[in-house]
Design a protein around this motif. Structure first.
Motif, PDB file in Angstrom:
ATOM      1  N   ASN A 206      44.328  42.030  29.819  1.00  0.00           N
ATOM      2  CA  ASN A 206      43.575  42.966  28.986  1.00  0.00           C
ATOM      3  C   ASN A 206      42.548  43.745  29.806  1.00  0.00           C
ATOM      4  O   ASN A 206      42.277  44.908  29.533  1.00  0.00           O
ATOM      5  N   CYS A 207      41.975  43.096  30.811  1.00  0.00           N
ATOM      6  CA  CYS A 207      41.012  43.789  31.674  1.00  0.00           C
ATOM      7  C   CYS A 207      41.697  44.894  32.471  1.00  0.00           C
ATOM      8  O   CYS A 207      41.128  45.952  32.714  1.00  0.00           O
ATOM      9  N   VAL A 208      42.916  44.631  32.908  1.00  0.00           N
ATOM     10  CA  VAL A 208      43.640  45.637  33.679  1.00  0.00           C
ATOM     11  C   VAL A 208      44.120  46.763  32.758  1.00  0.00           C
ATOM     12  O   VAL A 208      43.997  47.939  33.077  1.00  0.00           O
TER      13      VAL A 208
ATOM     14  N   LEU B 192      53.153  42.287  37.149  1.00  0.00           N
ATOM     15  CA  LEU B 192      52.344  41.077  36.995  1.00  0.00           C
ATOM     16  C   LEU B 192      52.923  40.346  35.781  1.00  0.00           C
ATOM     17  O   LEU B 192      52.850  40.841  34.659  1.00  0.00           O
ATOM     18  N   LEU B 193      53.525  39.203  36.043  1.00  0.00           N
ATOM     19  CA  LEU B 193      54.298  38.520  35.010  1.00  0.00           C
ATOM     20  C   LEU B 193      53.595  37.236  34.578  1.00  0.00           C
ATOM     21  O   LEU B 193      53.441  36.309  35.370  1.00  0.00           O
ATOM     22  N   VAL B 194      53.168  37.184  33.317  1.00  0.00           N
ATOM     23  CA  VAL B 194      52.607  35.948  32.766  1.00  0.00           C
ATOM     24  C   VAL B 194      53.753  35.185  32.119  1.00  0.00           C
ATOM     25  O   VAL B 194      54.450  35.738  31.260  1.00  0.00           O
TER      26      VAL B 194
ATOM     27  N   ASN C 149      47.251  26.731  28.966  1.00  0.00           N
ATOM     28  CA  ASN C 149      46.854  27.556  27.831  1.00  0.00           C
ATOM     29  C   ASN C 149      45.344  27.742  27.840  1.00  0.00           C
ATOM     30  O   ASN C 149      44.598  26.795  28.005  1.00  0.00           O
ATOM     31  N   GLY C 150      44.923  29.005  27.665  1.00  0.00           N
ATOM     32  CA  GLY C 150      43.498  29.269  27.627  1.00  0.00           C
ATOM     33  C   GLY C 150      42.883  29.441  29.001  1.00  0.00           C
ATOM     34  O   GLY C 150      41.675  29.486  29.148  1.00  0.00           O
ATOM     35  N   ALA C 151      43.722  29.580  30.053  1.00  0.00           N
ATOM     36  CA  ALA C 151      43.191  29.725  31.405  1.00  0.00           C
ATOM     37  C   ALA C 151      42.599  31.107  31.624  1.00  0.00           C
ATOM     38  O   ALA C 151      41.829  31.320  32.559  1.00  0.00           O
ATOM     39  N   GLY C 152      42.986  32.077  30.786  1.00  0.00           N
ATOM     40  CA  GLY C 152      42.445  33.432  30.932  1.00  0.00           C
ATOM     41  C   GLY C 152      43.488  34.450  31.358  1.00  0.00           C
ATOM     42  O   GLY C 152      43.135  35.554  31.781  1.00  0.00           O
ATOM     43  N   LYS C 153      44.756  34.090  31.247  1.00  0.00           N
ATOM     44  CA  LYS C 153      45.821  34.982  31.717  1.00  0.00           C
ATOM     45  C   LYS C 153      45.852  36.290  30.922  1.00  0.00           C
ATOM     46  O   LYS C 153      45.849  37.380  31.500  1.00  0.00           O
TER      47      LYS C 153
ATOM     48  N   ALA D 197      35.301  33.342  30.518  1.00  0.00           N
ATOM     49  CA  ALA D 197      36.755  33.320  30.379  1.00  0.00           C
ATOM     50  C   ALA D 197      37.417  33.588  31.725  1.00  0.00           C
ATOM     51  O   ALA D 197      38.482  33.061  32.026  1.00  0.00           O
ATOM     52  N   LEU D 198      36.779  34.404  32.557  1.00  0.00           N
ATOM     53  CA  LEU D 198      37.261  34.660  33.915  1.00  0.00           C
ATOM     54  C   LEU D 198      36.055  34.621  34.839  1.00  0.00           C
ATOM     55  O   LEU D 198      34.988  35.111  34.485  1.00  0.00           O
TER      56      LEU D 198
END
Lengths: 258, 247, 667
Positions: free
Chosen positions: A54-56, A210-212, A45-49, A25-26
């Motif tokens: 979630n990891c952070v 960090l803005l998605v 969509n689905g790039a892993g953003k 996924a990343l």
């Protein structure tokens, strides 16, 4: 060789990879958000953003790589400890507490995020903010524009206001970095304007963001820098205009061939 | 003939009203855009059409048949396909199973298989993840899947709520392309959108909803100024959402 | 090796009985989305009918058809139509509590209808029980064992076929996740689920009848134990995999066979460990297996179409009415207390004292389920710990009973905190199952010892002595006052916690664990705290109960009481402190009133059935029956009196944490 970030820096993501089963996924994502900087994270969509966020935030544990905040490693810490260290976030699918009022949301966040964690007195106190917390709550209410509805149960507010409640809940206690996951999703034009206004006040307070976002006008308006994620990798980063002119980005994200 | 028609619909949740005598119609083969600020009642219109919220007053007609108060499955069988806002997929079923469930209902096994392959051709991203549980897809991908479910077969009318919510620009591009294809095959569309400009370009009629009542019905060109006025008129960003006593 | 085999082989047929129930549980869970505790009771109903019919001289095949092919699916249809269909697919607590309610009520209904006379089991269906048909590794296999194995194999084929049927299987799995979303595909999901329930109930009936010859007489308890033991086998298959559940069942039987062979009958292991093996295994599996932990219901994508969840009416009613009701409530309470102390006859005074004591125990459920949103099925065990500690200290060490009660409560608290540690990562169904496993461990491996639960004949517990007043000799009214004071102290304690910062944290965690953790709330600390406090309350109540009854024995606090307690409190109203007291008082009052009925109707089973029937309304009103009635009457009163309730401020909601938005209100 050692990618150890400088002590006074904000958020550093160092070659983070995430694999679900066999699927990556990343893959080796590096990313820095300095204090007072708004970084846009975009991608198909689905790039892993959301995975990266979630990891952070600690909701997900990366398979390899590490996450640093202010020179300290966050690896292995559960979400609530990261929150106390200064990582704040909002959710793509809002996660508010319906029965509580806006003020109670901010109170809970202000108290729970305090360094040092819980105290015994919290078992028997009256559940009211102290003067410092009250002042902070009032400032935050003003900032997100919910002062007039501070005592309304969040269940009575429409989605747009709920997103602002989440943002306020994230901002109280002066986090080092705010992770905002599609905060404008489902907002109408006017609510977006409010959101953009709030976001632009943050750099002055030294808060990194960090803005998605998929709303490109919003990204170009508020972000200092843009990082583009595609299939789990960073394919471009830099100033908005330059990144959006990149043929690879146009192909993957904008759906146009340059 | 109207594919879909709401006549004087009043509806809400428990004691709270969200729609007040709303009337609108979608002619067979037509495209109607439903726009308006947040909290105007757009999603409630979609839910009334799907049968998830039963109107307290007024009527719902699908293809001329009165289906007011009918169960959602009956409405679906009358030819109305709904794309609800948010996640409209079965999280524990795989991508392919989600699609098979939709296609298998209406088409024979071989036609369903063809539809499945056609869908995967149209959405290569879904094809790569065909065996993955839909719940593991990202928010935007789940959105694409729920759209793909109704695009595969050709229903009489599609009601799509918050069509481009959470989709990347490229994906929005794709979806609009697919909608045009679907429309060319004879399906009527009721498209509910937050991003007004795009949908007004697609539609041949527009309805603007504000605080539960229809504020405008007419050609798309006329809708833009109405919406802009609505969003610009009140200065505070959130006065729209002011809690109000139920009527 | 031959010794090993001679111990292991007889375990296989018995393991098959676990496997049959385990597969049934898995099948039901997969096809209905309900983790069906009632499975054991459904099996018992068919087994009972079958035995009664055979006793009446009806041919075996006809009895089988009536009990399994006709009655069982009919029962499944009724359960679906009147109970489970009304529960939202995402409401784990409601599904769990409703299944538990059916589990405890069904056997009581049967026993009320037919009486509880001893019924001897009929022989196996088609083989001769006593005859040895073959030898496996020189271990003789008799007809009963052989038949069990053959039937298990047949069931495996049937279940695999049902779940494997692609189109139907797909539809069923979709219906389990969201019946409404499936309706949007044009499928009549209500029919799909109805069929699934009938199928699973048929399976339960079949299992019930197959298991009849395993025991010399027909007793519900055997089915109950079988059910909970089968949980461990089902857990091995992650509650999803039929083959693994089968394997788990057989493995469990073999392990038990080996254990009973190798441990000499007189050893501690034999008496203590052997009966506890399934529950120990279940607990270990729940704590260690990631896939079981993840066993939570997915969110309903269509939740946005529902009206907002009701807020306790005490929060929203108008200020005037609020004053009147609070005043009236206090007046009523004072009147009740004065009545007990003056004119109420002795047996009723005793009953109401018991009601006060139960209220203390029930408050512990208000904490766990009402405030932290989790279901605990071991509250009676905590009460038992408090009771046994206080009683043993009083009887063997001369510790005053009140001091003993405090020590007992602290002991329960420690156990509660320790028990919460492995449960930290669990929520919802897995957590409830873990608490059940703990309750059964205590029932089987701790309480039966005379140093713990006392001798089977019972422990004689003294009443407290305060200064020169001996509460046993004066009258039970002195004890009433004491219990009341303790209850008031507990109520104040719970209300303080509810209002404190921790109470807000718990509100947040219950509403959205994800959101709560993201602002820095430590979910583990909150969980341990709630469990410890709630265990302490239950322990205190248990100790008072022991002193009130003046005699307790090991079976007084078994897991079935935990189940009944949860059903009673949740159906009455679990969100408020008042709800716990209303539950405590109504529980004993209903029982006492019913005891005036003649014969078996007055035996207490009817009270359980009545509370379980309340679960039918509970399915529609998850806030609890009393809470629902309060809302209804408050709203009526406000209309009649023309008072503007505060409820009109509660407008709809953007359905937190599901992320679907609901439109705003209309002026």
């Amino acid at each position: 060789m050692d990618p150890l970030p400088e002590r006074d820096r904000g958020l550093s993501v160092v070659s983070v990879s995430v694999r679900f089963g066999g699927i990556a996924a990343l893959e080796g994502v590096d990313l820095v958000v300095d204090p007072g900087e708004i970084v846009g994270l975009v991608g198909p969509n689905g790039a892993g953003k959301t995975t990266l966020i979630n990891c952070v935030g600690g909701q997900l544990v990366q398979s390899s790589g590490s996450v640093w905040l202010g020179g300290e490693s966050l690896d292995g810490l559960p979400p609530f400890r990261r929150a106390r260290r200064g990582v704040a976030r909002t959710f793509q699918r809002i996660a508010v507490f319906p029965e509580l009022t806006v003020r109670e949301h901010l109170f809970i966040a202000a108290r729970a995020r305090r360094r040092g964690g819980a105290r015994w007195s919290e078992l028997v106190d009256r559940g009211r903010p102290d003067p410092d917390e009250s002042a902070e709550i009032a400032t935050t209410l003003e900032l997100v524009g919910l002062a007039d509805r501070a005592d309304a149960a969040v269940s009575t507010l429409p989605l747009g206001a709920c997103r602002l409640v989440e943002l306020g809940r994230a901002l109280i206690g002066r986090p080092t970095v705010v992770l905002a996951d599609e905060p404008s999703s489902g907002l109408d034009a006017r609510e977006r304007a409010t959101l953009a206004t709030v976001l632009r006040t943050l750099p002055a307070q030294g808060i990194g963001v960090l803005l998605v976002e998929h709303d490109l006008p919003m990204v170009s308006l508020v972000c200092d820098r843009v990082v583009v994620l595609h299939v789990g990798r960073v394919i471009a980063q830099g100033a908005f205009q330059a990144v959006m002119a990149d043929p690879a980005v146009r192909r993957a994200y904008l759906g146009q061939v340059a | 003939m109207n594919a879909l028609e709401l006549v004087g619909v009043t509806a809400g949740y428990g004691p709270y009203r969200a729609l007040d005598e709303v009337s609108l119609s979608v002619p067979d083969g037509g495209i109607v855009a439903l726009v308006g600020p947040n909290g105007a009642g757009k999603s409630t219109v979609a839910r009334v059409c799907a049968g998830l919220v039963v109107p307290t007053e007024g009527r719902l007609l699908v293809g001329g048949d009165d289906l007011t108060g009918a169960a959602p499955w009956r409405i679906a069988r009358a030819g109305l396909a709904s794309v609800i806002e948010g996640r409209g997929v079965f999280a524990r079923l795989s991508v392919a199973e989600n699609l098979e469930l939709s296609f298998g209902r209406w088409l024979g096994p071989s036609a369903a298989a063809t539809a499945l392959e056609r869908t995967f051709d149209g959405f290569p991203m879904l094809a790569e993840r065909r065996t993955q549980p839909a719940g593991t897809l990202s928010g935007g991908q789940q959105r694409l899947l729920s759209l793909a479910k109704v695009l595969g077969d050709s229903p009489r009318v599609v009601v799509a709520d918050e069509l481009s919510l959470g989709l990347s620009p490229a994906a929005v591009e794709d979806i609009y392309l697919q909608l045009r294809v679907l429309h060319a095959a004879g399906t009527a569309l009721l498209v509910i959108e937050q991003q007004t400009d795009r949908v007004l370009g697609l539609a041949d009629r527009a309805v603007v909803l504000d605080r539960g009542v229809v504020a405008f019905t007419g050609p798309p060109d006329g809708a833009s100024p109405v919406v802009r006025r609505m969003l610009g008129a009140t200065a505070t960003p959130d006065s729209l959402a002011e809690p109000v006593s139920p009527a | 090796m031959s010794t090993f085999l001679s111990y292991a082989v007889p375990g296989i047929p018995f393991g098959c009985t676990y496997a049959i129930v385990a597969m049934g549980l898995v099948l039901t869970y997969r096809t209905t989305g309900v983790f069906n505790f009632a499975f054991g009771s459904q099996a018992f109903v068919s087994a009972f009918t079958y035995t009664v019919l055979i006793g009446e001289g009806i041919p075996t095949w006809l009895a089988f058809v009536i009990a399994v092919v006709v009655l069982a699916p009919a029962l499944g249809w009724v359960l679906d139509r009147f109970l489970f269909r009304r529960i939202a697919a995402t409401n784990t607590t409601a599904k769990l509590v409703s299944a538990v309610a059916v589990f405890v009520a069904l056997p009581q209904i049967v026993l009320l209808m037919f009486g509880s006379a001893t019924r001897f089991s009929p022989p196996p269906l088609f083989l001769d029980a006593g005859r040895v048909y073959l030898h496996l590794f020189s271990t003789p296999i008799n007809g009963l064992e052989l038949e069990t194995v053959i039937m298990t194999a047949a069931l495996v084929l049937v279940v695999s076929a049902v779940l494997g049927a692609s189109r139907f299987g797909l539809t069923v799995r979709a219906a389990v996740e969201s019946p409404r979303l499936l309706q949007l595909e044009g499928v009549r999901s209500d029919r799909v689920l109805s069929a699934a329930w009938m199928g699973s109930s048929l399976m339960a009936g079949l299992a019930g009848v197959l298991l009849v010859p395993q025991y010399p007489t027909l007793q519900f308890n055997n089915y109950a134990i079988l059910l909970v033991a089968a949980l461990a086998a089902a857990a091995l298959g992650n509650l999803a995999d039929v083959q693994l559940a089968l394997l788990g069942g057989i493995l469990l039987g073999v392990v038990e066979g080996l254990a009973s062979g190798y441990f000499s009958t007189s050893s501690v292991w034999h008496t203590g460990l052997l009966p506890a093996i399934p529950f120990l295994l279940l607990a270990i599996l729940l704590v260690t297996r990631g896939r079981l932990r993840a066993l939570e219901d997915t969110e309903d994508p269509l939740a946005g179409s529902d009206p907002p969840p009701p807020v306790p009416i005490a929060v929203t009613r108008s200020a005037e009415l609020d004053r009147v009701i609070k005043l009236g409530g206090r007046a009523l309470a004072v009147a009740a207390v004065v009545s007990v102390l003056t004119w109420v006859p002795g047996n009723w005074a005793f009953t109401l004292t018991a009601g006060v004591v139960y209220s203390i125990i029930f408050l512990s459920i208000t904490l766990v389920t009402g405030m932290s949103g989790q279901v605990s099925l071991c509250q009676a065990t905590f009460a038992g710990i408090g009771a046994f500690v206080a009683a043993q200290l009083a009887v063997h060490h001369g510790v005053p009973i009140l001091l003993g009660a405090v020590i007992g409560a602290l002991g329960a608290m420690v156990v509660g905190a320790l028990g919460a540690l492995p449960a930290l990562r669990l929520r919802g169904l897995p957590l409830a199952l873990l608490t059940l496993a703990l309750a059964l461990l205590a029932d089987n491996a701790v309480f039966p010892y005379s140093w713990a639960g006392g001798p089977a004949s019972g422990l004689n517990v003294p009443r407290p002595q305060i200064g020169s007043i001996n509460l046993a000799t004066t009258s039970s009214k002195g004890f009433f006052v004491l219990a009341l004071l303790v209850l008031i102290a507990c109520v104040i304690g719970v209300k303080v916690v509810q209002r404190a910062t921790v109470g807000r944290y718990l509100d947040a965690l219950r509403a959205s664990p994800l959101g709560a953790e993201s602002v820095g709330i430590n979910p583990s600390a909150a969980r341990v705290f709630v469990f410890a406090l709630s265990a302490g309350l239950a322990g205190l109540g248990g100790a008072l109960y022991a002193s009130l009854q003046q005699s307790i024995n090991p079976a007084d606090f078994n897991y079935q009481f935990s189940l009944v307690f949860v059903v009673v409190v949740v159906t009455t109203g679990v969100r408020t402190v008042e709800g716990a007291i209303q539950a405590g008082v109504s529980f004993v009052v209903v029982e006492q009133l019913l005891s005036y009925l003649p014969g078996r109707w007055g035996s207490g089973g009817l009270a359980i059935v009545l509370f379980a029937f309340a679960a039918l309304t509970y399915a529609r009103h998850p806030e609890g029956v009393v809470e629902f009635q309060k809302r209804l009457w408050t709203e009526r009163a406000e209309r009649w009196l023309g008072l503007g309730g505060r409820s009109d401020r509660i407008v709809e909601m953007a359905t937190a944490s599901t992320g679907t938005d609901r439109d705003g209100p209309v002026a």
